[in-house]
Scaffold this motif. Structure first.
Motif, PDB file in Angstrom:
ATOM      1  N   VAL A  88       0.832  -1.192   0.000  1.00 22.12           N
ATOM      2  CA  VAL A  88       0.000   0.000   0.000  1.00 22.12           C
ATOM      3  C   VAL A  88       0.879   1.260   0.000  1.00 22.12           C
ATOM      4  N   GLN A  89       2.165   1.086   0.330  1.00 19.58           N
ATOM      5  CA  GLN A  89       3.096   2.209   0.355  1.00 19.58           C
ATOM      6  C   GLN A  89       3.777   2.364  -1.006  1.00 19.58           C
ATOM      7  N   PRO A  90       4.008   3.616  -1.438  1.00 21.00           N
ATOM      8  CA  PRO A  90       4.749   3.827  -2.694  1.00 21.00           C
ATOM      9  C   PRO A  90       6.187   3.340  -2.526  1.00 21.00           C
ATOM     10  N   PHE A  91       6.805   2.894  -3.607  1.00 18.57           N
ATOM     11  CA  PHE A  91       8.171   2.395  -3.508  1.00 18.57           C
ATOM     12  C   PHE A  91       8.893   2.633  -4.828  1.00 18.57           C
ATOM     13  N   ASP A  92      10.206   2.523  -4.748  1.00 21.46           N
ATOM     14  CA  ASP A  92      11.071   2.652  -5.911  1.00 21.46           C
ATOM     15  C   ASP A  92      12.030   1.466  -5.890  1.00 21.46           C
ATOM     16  N   GLU A  93      12.098   0.714  -6.995  1.00 22.15           N
ATOM     17  CA  GLU A  93      12.887  -0.518  -6.993  1.00 22.15           C
ATOM     18  C   GLU A  93      14.377  -0.239  -6.774  1.00 22.15           C
ATOM     19  N   LYS A  94      14.871   0.864  -7.323  1.00 21.92           N
ATOM     20  CA  LYS A  94      16.271   1.210  -7.107  1.00 21.92           C
ATOM     21  C   LYS A  94      16.527   1.489  -5.634  1.00 21.92           C
ATOM     22  N   ARG A  95      15.587   2.149  -4.999  1.00 19.63           N
ATOM     23  CA  ARG A  95      15.718   2.449  -3.574  1.00 19.63           C
ATOM     24  C   ARG A  95      15.706   1.169  -2.743  1.00 19.63           C
ATOM     25  N   LEU A  96      14.914   0.189  -3.182  1.00 14.20           N
ATOM     26  CA  LEU A  96      14.907  -1.092  -2.482  1.00 14.20           C
ATOM     27  C   LEU A  96      16.284  -1.750  -2.526  1.00 14.20           C
ATOM     28  N   MET A  97      16.903  -1.719  -3.699  1.00 10.92           N
ATOM     29  CA  MET A  97      18.229  -2.321  -3.833  1.00 10.92           C
ATOM     30  C   MET A  97      19.256  -1.565  -2.993  1.00 10.92           C
ATOM     31  N   GLU A  98      19.171  -0.239  -3.002  1.00 15.86           N
ATOM     32  CA  GLU A  98      20.092   0.544  -2.186  1.00 15.86           C
ATOM     33  C   GLU A  98      19.890   0.248  -0.706  1.00 15.86           C
ATOM     34  N   GLY A  99      18.628   0.053  -0.319  1.00 16.37           N
ATOM     35  CA  GLY A  99      18.345  -0.301   1.066  1.00 16.37           C
ATOM     36  C   GLY A  99      18.920  -1.655   1.433  1.00 16.37           C
ATOM     37  N   CYS A 100      18.882  -2.572   0.481  1.00 20.85           N
ATOM     38  CA  CYS A 100      19.457  -3.897   0.684  1.00 20.85           C
ATOM     39  C   CYS A 100      20.966  -3.797   0.908  1.00 20.85           C
ATOM     40  N   LEU A 101      21.635  -3.012   0.073  1.00 20.53           N
ATOM     41  CA  LEU A 101      23.087  -2.843   0.196  1.00 20.53           C
ATOM     42  C   LEU A 101      23.444  -2.125   1.498  1.00 20.53           C
ATOM     43  N   GLU A 102      22.637  -1.133   1.829  1.00 23.23           N
ATOM     44  CA  GLU A 102      22.865  -0.420   3.083  1.00 23.23           C
ATOM     45  C   GLU A 102      22.719  -1.367   4.270  1.00 23.23           C
ATOM     46  N   GLY A 103      21.696  -2.202   4.222  1.00 22.13           N
ATOM     47  CA  GLY A 103      21.473  -3.165   5.300  1.00 22.13           C
ATOM     48  C   GLY A 103      22.605  -4.157   5.426  1.00 22.13           C
ATOM     49  N   MET A 104      23.182  -4.550   4.286  1.00 21.66           N
ATOM     50  CA  MET A 104      24.304  -5.483   4.306  1.00 21.66           C
ATOM     51  C   MET A 104      25.480  -4.887   5.078  1.00 21.66           C
ATOM     52  N   VAL A 105      25.768  -3.604   4.823  1.00 21.79           N
ATOM     53  CA  VAL A 105      26.893  -2.950   5.489  1.00 21.79           C
ATOM     54  C   VAL A 105      26.593  -2.733   6.972  1.00 21.79           C
ATOM     55  N   THR A 106      25.393  -2.223   7.286  1.00 14.38           N
ATOM     56  CA  THR A 106      25.080  -1.916   8.683  1.00 14.38           C
ATOM     57  C   THR A 106      24.854  -3.161   9.520  1.00 14.38           C
ATOM     58  N   SER A 107      24.667  -4.322   8.876  1.00 13.76           N
ATOM     59  CA  SER A 107      24.542  -5.556   9.659  1.00 13.76           C
ATOM     60  C   SER A 107      25.878  -5.971  10.264  1.00 13.76           C
ATOM     61  N   VAL A 108      26.997  -5.484   9.678  1.00 17.86           N
ATOM     62  CA  VAL A 108      28.314  -5.794  10.231  1.00 17.86           C
ATOM     63  C   VAL A 108      28.922  -4.579  10.944  1.00 17.86           C
ATOM     64  N   ASP A 109      28.433  -3.379  10.641  1.00 11.81           N
ATOM     65  CA  ASP A 109      28.925  -2.173  11.304  1.00 11.81           C
ATOM     66  C   ASP A 109      27.782  -1.167  11.337  1.00 11.81           C
ATOM     67  N   ILE A 110      27.236  -0.943  12.516  1.00  9.63           N
ATOM     68  CA  ILE A 110      26.070  -0.070  12.645  1.00  9.63           C
ATOM     69  C   ILE A 110      26.361   1.355  12.166  1.00  9.63           C
ATOM     70  N   ASN A 111      27.645   1.740  12.194  1.00 11.06           N
ATOM     71  CA  ASN A 111      28.027   3.070  11.721  1.00 11.06           C
ATOM     72  C   ASN A 111      28.498   3.067  10.266  1.00 11.06           C
ATOM     73  N   GLY A 112      28.411   1.895   9.611  1.00  9.68           N
ATOM     74  CA  GLY A 112      28.830   1.794   8.220  1.00  9.68           C
ATOM     75  C   GLY A 112      27.863   2.481   7.279  1.00  9.68           C
ATOM     76  N   ARG A 113      28.293   2.629   6.016  1.00  8.36           N
ATOM     77  CA  ARG A 113      27.448   3.315   5.041  1.00  8.36           C
ATOM     78  C   ARG A 113      27.601   2.697   3.669  1.00  8.36           C
ATOM     79  N   TYR A 114      26.496   2.663   2.951  1.00  9.99           N
ATOM     80  CA  TYR A 114      26.537   2.457   1.500  1.00  9.99           C
ATOM     81  C   TYR A 114      26.258   3.819   0.884  1.00  9.99           C
TER      82      TYR A 114
END
Length: 383
Positions: free
Chosen positions: A39-65
């Motif tokens: 029901v929420q608007p979304f952008d597929e590119k943003r989803l992928m960026e969120g995935c990559l960001e999550g990958m980094v922050t799962s090993v370092d909470i202060n990390g960044r994509y």
């Protein structure tokens, strides 16, 4: 949810629970479900960026994509980048002003510590990460930006229009209190912090005719910066050949120890100036800290406290004992940044997760009172 998608894919790949192709199929399936049912608007590119960001922050909470725009703005662009002069902090999806740079557009607009940023150019910041908010505040010099803000304990928003400027931050500010007590505030540990510090101290020392009876080093709200700069400042207050810290990476052979010798902190060209201020090695010293004192600020305060070289007054520091490295990605103009090394004090102690615990723990109180500073002055005046 963004981190959940990535966590599934990452863990399945790393643990070899399923072939990598199946992990990608799982990602595609989740994306398809979102397309069909969300029901929420979304952008597929943003989803992928969120995935990559999550990958980094799962090993370092202060990390960044860093996506293309962020990486270009922060690291690659040859064009001048301007801002409004705000340090921000995020608490439960709210963005607050942590501090304001003197004489900046934000300072002239009367923005103050504790003010909440609600909108930037009509966009609600609750939907943005802290990095996205910082990126939105930056832009070309002399461009306009509209902010909707809330003052502390107020329910009536205020709309402000600011003009981005190239903000100059004074790394060092200094003055003398009565009884020949020097006060020096370091705002961050940058490439020029050591020479700036030495220049300010030389001026104070000569103006006082070589009579300084005590010193207050204010590291409150200092987020850190270049770790060698933190080692350099720490070294100024220690006798020769003292160990400052040990740095370890995941590779055992990369363990390194740093001492308070100029070659260990890239300070060889300042050796004569350091020698001329040798009184710093014995002058009674108080360091002021708070929860926003991080990184190199914690190197200075933890090491000097451990050697009984300084009295720490204020509140516990942030609690960060890692160094980050930026890795540009080959597939496109993006990068990741995450912790690659961890440091500890000469006795092998870490500041994570509790931070540096002050010898005298005192809350700030109002800015007008500055209770920690008053306590530091009382302490030194008794010496």
């Amino acid at each position: 949810m963004r981190r959940f998608f990535c966590f599934l894919s990452l863990m399945m790949t790393l643990l070899n629970a399923t072939p990598p192709t199946d992990s990608y199929l799982l990602y595609q399936e989740v994306v398809q479900k979102i397309k069909e049912e969300s029901v929420q608007p979304f952008d597929e590119k943003r989803l992928m960026e969120g995935c990559l960001e999550g990958m980094v922050t799962s090993v370092d909470i202060n990390g960044r994509y860093l996506n293309e725009e962020e990486y270009e703005t922060l690291y690659l662009s040859s064009k001048p980048v301007a801002g409004v002069g705000l340090y921000l902090i995020q608490k439960r999806n709210h963005i607050y002003v942590k501090s304001v740079v003197d004489h900046s557009p934000a300072h002239k607009a009367n923005l103050q510590k504790g003010d909440e940023i609600v909108q930037i150019d009509g966009v609600l910041v609750r939907n943005l990460s802290l990095d996205e908010v910082i990126s939105a505040l930056r832009g070309s010099p002399n461009t306009k930006i509209k902010l909707l803000t809330l003052k502390l304990n107020s329910s009536k928003p205020i709309e402000l229009q600011l003009t981005r400027k190239a903000v100059t931050i004074d790394l060092i500010s200094s003055l003398m209190f009565e009884n020949d007590i020097a006060y020096v505030k370091i705002s961050s540990f940058a490439q020029d912090t050591l020479p700036s510090f030495l220049e300010d101290m030389r001026y104070l020392y000569e103006a006082q005719k070589h009579k300084i009876n005590g010193m207050i080093l204010d590291l409150r709200d200092n987020p850190g910066g270049i770790f060698s700069s933190g080692i350099a400042v720490t070294s100024l207050f220690l006798e020769k050949d003292k160990l400052v810290l040990t740095v370890k990476s995941r590779h055992k052979e990369e363990k390194k120890q740093y001492k308070n010798t100029p070659q260990d902190f890239e300070g060889v060209e300042y050796a004569d100036k350091i020698e001329a201020l040798s009184f710093l090695k014995t002058v009674p010293l108080v360091i002021l800290t708070n929860n926003d004192s991080a990184g190199s600020s914690e190197i200075v305060s933890s090491v000097l406290q451990e050697y009984n070289r300084a009295m720490i007054i204020g509140t516990p520091t942030f609690g960060k004992d890692t160094f980050a490295t930026l890795f540009p990605l080959s597939s496109n103009t993006t990068a990741v940044k995450f912790a690659t090394a961890r440091w500890c004090t000469p006795k092998g102690k870490s500041v994570w997760p509790s931070g540096v615990i002050p010898n005298i723990e005192i809350n700030q109180g109002s800015e007008e009172e500055d209770i920690p500073l008053q306590e530091a002055l009382r302490f030194l005046q008794k010496k």
